[in-house]
Design an enzyme around this catalytic site. Structure first.
Site, mmCIF file in Angstrom:
data_model
loop_
_atom_site.group_PDB
_atom_site.id
_atom_site.type_symbol
_atom_site.label_atom_id
_atom_site.label_comp_id
_atom_site.label_asym_id
_atom_site.label_seq_id
_atom_site.Cartn_x
_atom_site.Cartn_y
_atom_site.Cartn_z
ATOM 1 N N CYS A 78 31.035 -39.022 65.148
ATOM 2 C CA CYS A 78 29.639 -39.466 65.013
ATOM 3 C C CYS A 78 28.868 -38.627 63.951
ATOM 4 O O CYS A 78 29.544 -37.454 63.917
ATOM 5 C CB CYS A 78 28.912 -39.492 66.550
ATOM 6 N N CYS A 374 29.694 -55.919 56.784
ATOM 7 C CA CYS A 374 29.783 -54.340 57.384
ATOM 8 C C CYS A 374 29.236 -53.471 56.351
ATOM 9 O O CYS A 374 29.162 -52.399 56.478
ATOM 10 C CB CYS A 374 31.076 -54.168 57.970
#
Length: 419
Positions: A78, A374
């Protein structure tokens, strides 16, 4: 490398904070607009040393594995857990707005569809053999070092609960010293594991791995470099109301919730189209939903994915006819004459987009188009081509399929006005 005091003013495209200096912008991971920091600066990039004055949008990361590289953090999975939710969503929404504006496209962008923690059903771990078994985790950012994890906040609950068993299987697979990819899909009735490794297996290795999978009740299939070693039962995914058995390692949307949103948007837009083309169809994420109301022609370069789509369509009652075509649309796009039969079309290409194919679509008579991507940058390029061809954008919806990352999914709906 020198230590400098910096004021962070904005977030870059990869989620790094940016400070404007006399020598140009400096990118600093793990910072937030409004932070005043000390950082070690070298050639336009910096490492955070200390937060002197935190931004009002700085929050405590919820995951112990998140943060700068140290002994307990920096897993690299992340990038933005330290940013308050409102600022994070505004930034991710802004990525789409900025991509469109860079191509001169001035259109409203719908609010970001949020992604909840625990939604990621497809997770790609890194693994490597050690003297104490296998390390299973994620690579640190810009590094080959694997950080072992005990839990992942973005992964589904079954994946987190199954981590001990997954680690045992990774240990069984790790016969070479090299690191390998250990992809886990949370499907029904159990995990579908696809291993991609730079080493080969001998027969005793294969037998040991098969025995290890048999001992894990949560695992339904394991493949190694594309070869199925054991399949207790074919894994299943639901695309709308249609059950599909995906191929080993085949592409599926990372989040079921995000897929549902994308599927609903595309299906509603193309519902009145008698014949629809689904380009880059994969295993049928959109095609099998659309077949409830439309004749669908699905085009895909990956043979196993296309076969999975075809099998699912053939055994499902109540669908309109579904035809399939194995074709590399980058090398051989559908030509203008081939697009003539279709009133609707959806395309969902890889990150590179579909520039050549879109050139033919822009000259076609297809009335309604759903563009799924995406990558907002390549999507904006493709939308510009369609707009120049006479299409009008009806809506653009960003979807946060990849929580706390710099990636954002987008669905754009277009229509050719009546002439």
């Amino acid at each position: 490398m020198s230590a400098q005091k910096l004021d962070i003013t904005r977030l870059g495209g990869q989620g790094d904070g940016i400070a404007d200096t006399s020598n140009g912008p400096v990118f600093v991971p793990f910072t937030v607009p409004g932070d005043t920091i000390n950082a070690a600066v070298e050639k336009g990039r910096a490492s955070l040393m200390a937060v002197l004055e935190p931004s009002s949008d700085r929050v405590t990361p919820p995951c112990p594995h998140f943060g700068p590289d140290d002994d307990n953090a920096g897993c690299g999975g992340c990038a933005l857990q330290h940013v308050a939710d409102g600022a994070y969503r505004a930034w991710k929404h802004g990525l789409v707005v900025a991509a469109l504006k860079s191509r001169g496209i001035d259109t409203d962008v719908a609010p970001l569809v949020a992604c909840a923690p625990g939604a990621r059903r497809r997770v790609v771990f890194a693994a490597r053999r050690t003297d104490k078994g296998a390390i299973l985790g994620f690579n640190r950012a810009s590094s080959h070092q694997i950080v072992p994890i005990d839990a992942c906040l973005v992964a589904t609950a079954p994946i987190n609960q199954g981590l001990p068993g997954l680690r045992r299987l990774a240990t069984a697979v790790a016969v070479g010293k090299e690191a390998f990819r250990f992809s886990v899909l949370d499907a029904a009735p159990g995990f579908d594991i696809a291993v991609d490794a730079p080493f080969s297996l001998k027969e005793p290795d294969r037998l040991r791995i098969i025995a290890a999978v048999r001992a894990e009740p949560t695992v339904t299939r394991l493949s190694f470099n594309g070869e199925i070693l054991i399949e207790k039962q074919p894994p299943e995914l639901s695309f709308g109301a249609v059950i599909v058995n995906p191929p080993p390692g085949g592409f599926v949307q990372a989040s079921n919730a995000a897929e549902q949103v994308m599927g609903d948007l595309v299906s509603a837009h193309l519902a009145k189209s008698k014949r629809v083309a689904d380009l880059f169809s994969g295993s049928g994420t959109f095609a099998l939903r659309l077949a409830r109301h439309s004749h669908v022609h699905a085009v895909e370069a990956d043979g196993p994915s296309l076969s999975a789509l075809d099998r699912a369509a053939r055994r499902t009652l109540g669908l309109k006819p579904v035809s399939v075509e194995k074709r590399d649309l980058f090398r051989r796009p559908l030509m203008l004459s081939e697009l003539k039969p279709y009133q609707g079309l959806v395309f969902d290409p890889p990150r590179a987009g579909a520039e050549v194919q879109v050139g033919d679509i822009a000259r076609s008579t297809v009335k309604r188009i759903a563009a799924v991507s995406c990558n907002p940058v390549t999507l904006a390029r493709d939308l510009e081509i369609l707009i120049k061809g006479g299409y009008k954008i009806l809506s653009v919806t960003p979807i946060d399929q990849f929580l706390w990352s710099s990636h954002v999914e987008v669905v754009a709906l277009l229509e050719r006005p009546k002439r």
